[in-house]
Scaffold this motif. Structure first.
Motif, PDB file in Angstrom:
ATOM      1  N   ASP A 163      31.720  60.888 -12.383  1.00  0.00           N
ATOM      2  CA  ASP A 163      31.429  58.960 -11.912  1.00  0.00           C
ATOM      3  C   ASP A 163      32.643  58.641 -11.988  1.00  0.00           C
ATOM      4  OD1 ASP A 163      30.332  56.463 -11.947  1.00  0.00           O
ATOM      5  OD2 ASP A 163      29.354  56.698 -12.863  1.00  0.00           O
ATOM      6  N   GLU A 165      33.216  55.229 -10.098  1.00  0.00           N
ATOM      7  CA  GLU A 165      33.087  54.014 -11.215  1.00  0.00           C
ATOM      8  C   GLU A 165      33.110  53.676 -12.868  1.00  0.00           C
ATOM      9  OE1 GLU A 165      30.007  49.749 -10.547  1.00  0.00           O
ATOM     10  OE2 GLU A 165      29.240  52.531 -10.357  1.00  0.00           O
ATOM     11  N   PHE A 195      36.449  52.070  -6.303  1.00  0.00           N
ATOM     12  CA  PHE A 195      35.674  52.358  -7.624  1.00  0.00           C
ATOM     13  C   PHE A 195      37.173  51.949  -8.953  1.00  0.00           C
ATOM     14  CE2 PHE A 195      33.285  54.703  -5.080  1.00  0.00           C
ATOM     15  CZ  PHE A 195      32.063  53.921  -5.136  1.00  0.00           C
ATOM     16  N   GLN A 299      28.589  56.962  -4.634  1.00  0.00           N
ATOM     17  CA  GLN A 299      30.169  57.403  -4.063  1.00  0.00           C
ATOM     18  C   GLN A 299      30.355  57.950  -3.314  1.00  0.00           C
ATOM     19  OE1 GLN A 299      31.160  58.383  -8.053  1.00  0.00           O
ATOM     20  NE2 GLN A 299      32.582  60.256  -7.166  1.00  0.00           N
TER      21      GLN A 299
END
Length: 389
Positions: A163, A165, A195, A299
């Protein structure tokens, strides 16, 4: 002019035309450049003016290639290298000092793992690993001397997703540099800088070239960080050759259309394999069965061209599968027009212990398939006959 779309930037970002008014950028196969007079030479070396001095520092072909990647990734600056690993090493070499610490995902390319465990410790630079499914432990690994948070996503070869982010928020909270290897996704599918990544690294040898011709690497990101990487690299010499830069810049003109087709084919291959009775497990970011499917959708534009799958029967079944392949290539490369299959446990990762392999998701029967641009029915036919044999 308004902000141009990805494909337009890839095609229309070019060096200034010469006196010959060429439509396509020519090759600048020269080691050095000349100056008008002593003052021009002095000012150029003092960096009071922007001018090519020597092709180890910069070259019109290399500059064009870098400018395209910078635009595609939404970065401020970049530098191009002879290989992807030259980009990885030079990025760490430029930004780390003796006594610094790295926190990295354990699922990294084998040569990067060797860099972290065999070479950087020579300069008292240590690395702490977290597993793909243990991102909740990242903060507990951060030390006062931690400088970089590093990850690949999707990972090689198990195609796990991290991930971005989440990594960006952790890096910002702890004032770390977030460095992301974006090789599997390319700038077309994913932009880590959006991100919170400070630097993005590519092995341009893979999908960016896309035809298995040349080696290359590139790092892009924040201007002040790239400045340090540039100064390190102009003194240590890992520069990309002008010829390779010219090839890669031309390759970028077709990146979007190629990657779209790669992804379309890869999804069909993944769906076929998921239904095959001799396949235990399939991992592809845009299959709903992928453990990080929702993160991938958040993403990534599409799922990429790499499919990982596990054959029943372990290492011996993996070897038999490779020996039964007729159309696809057996190679260590990926991101080629030609579909490539690799059995990591018996080849690329055979020197690792079984425990170390399992820690990064490499089971005995795992096969990595880099899906190419052939007619997908022919690829599926070959995989099917090899599995059935």
């Amino acid at each position: 002019m308004s902000q141009q779309h990805f494909e337009t930037q890839a095609i229309r970002t070019q060096t200034e035309r010469s006196q010959f008014s060429e439509h396509s950028t020519p090759l600048y196969l020269t080691s050095s450049f000349v100056f008008d007079d002593a003052e021009d030479m002095r000012a150029s070396f003092a960096e009071e003016k922007e001018k090519n001095l020597y092709s180890r520092f910069s070259n019109p072909n290399t500059t064009e290639f870098v400018n395209k990647i910078v635009a595609m990734e939404g970065a401020e600056a970049g530098y191009a290298f002879a290989t992807g690993m030259a980009a990885v090493f030079s990025t760490f070499g430029a930004l780390l000092n003796a006594g610094d610490h790295i926190v990295s995902c354990r699922s990294v390319f084998g040569s990067t793992h060797s860099l972290f465990t065999k070479y950087l410790p020579k300069w008292n630079i240590e690395t702490s690993y977290f597993k793909v499914n243990e991102t909740d432990k990242i903060e507990s690994l951060i030390q006062p001397n931690t400088k970089i948070l590093y990850a690949e996503t999707p990972t090689n070869p198990a195609v796990d997703i991290l991930d971005l982010e989440l990594l960006g928020s952790i890096a910002k909270k702890h004032n770390l540099l977030l460095v992301i290897d974006n090789c599997f996704a390319t700038p077309y599918l994913q932009n880590p800088i959006k991100f919170g990544a400070d630097l993005v690294i590519h092995s341009a040898t893979k999908l960016i070239d896309g035809q298995g011709r040349v080696l290359g690497g590139v790092t892009v990101g924040k201007e002040e960080l790239i400045r340090e990487i540039y100064l390190f690299s102009r003194n240590t010499g890992p520069a990309m050759s002008p010829f390779n830069a010219w090839v890669l810049s031309k390759s970028l003109e077709t990146l979007a259309i190629r990657v779209e087709k790669h992804c379309e084919n890869a999804l069909k291959v993944a769906q076929f394999l998921e239904e095959h009775p001799k396949v235990n497990l399939v991992k592809y970011p845009f299959l709903k069965s992928h453990p990080q499917y929702e993160i991938a959708r958040k993403q990534m534009r599409l799922g990429g061209n790499i499919v990982a799958f596990e054959i029943q029967g372990g290492i011996e079944a993996g070897r038999k599968f490779l020996n039964s392949i007729q159309l696809c290539s057996l190679s260590a490369n990926l991101g080629d027009t030609r579909t490539i299959v690799t059995h990591p446990a018996s080849t690329t990762h055979s020197k690792l212990s079984e425990d170390d392999r399992l820690e990064v998701g490499i089971t005995d029967g795992l096969v990595r398939c880099s899906v190419g641009l052939e007619n997908v029915e022919d690829v599926i036919h070959d995989l099917n006959q090899a599995l059935n044999n």
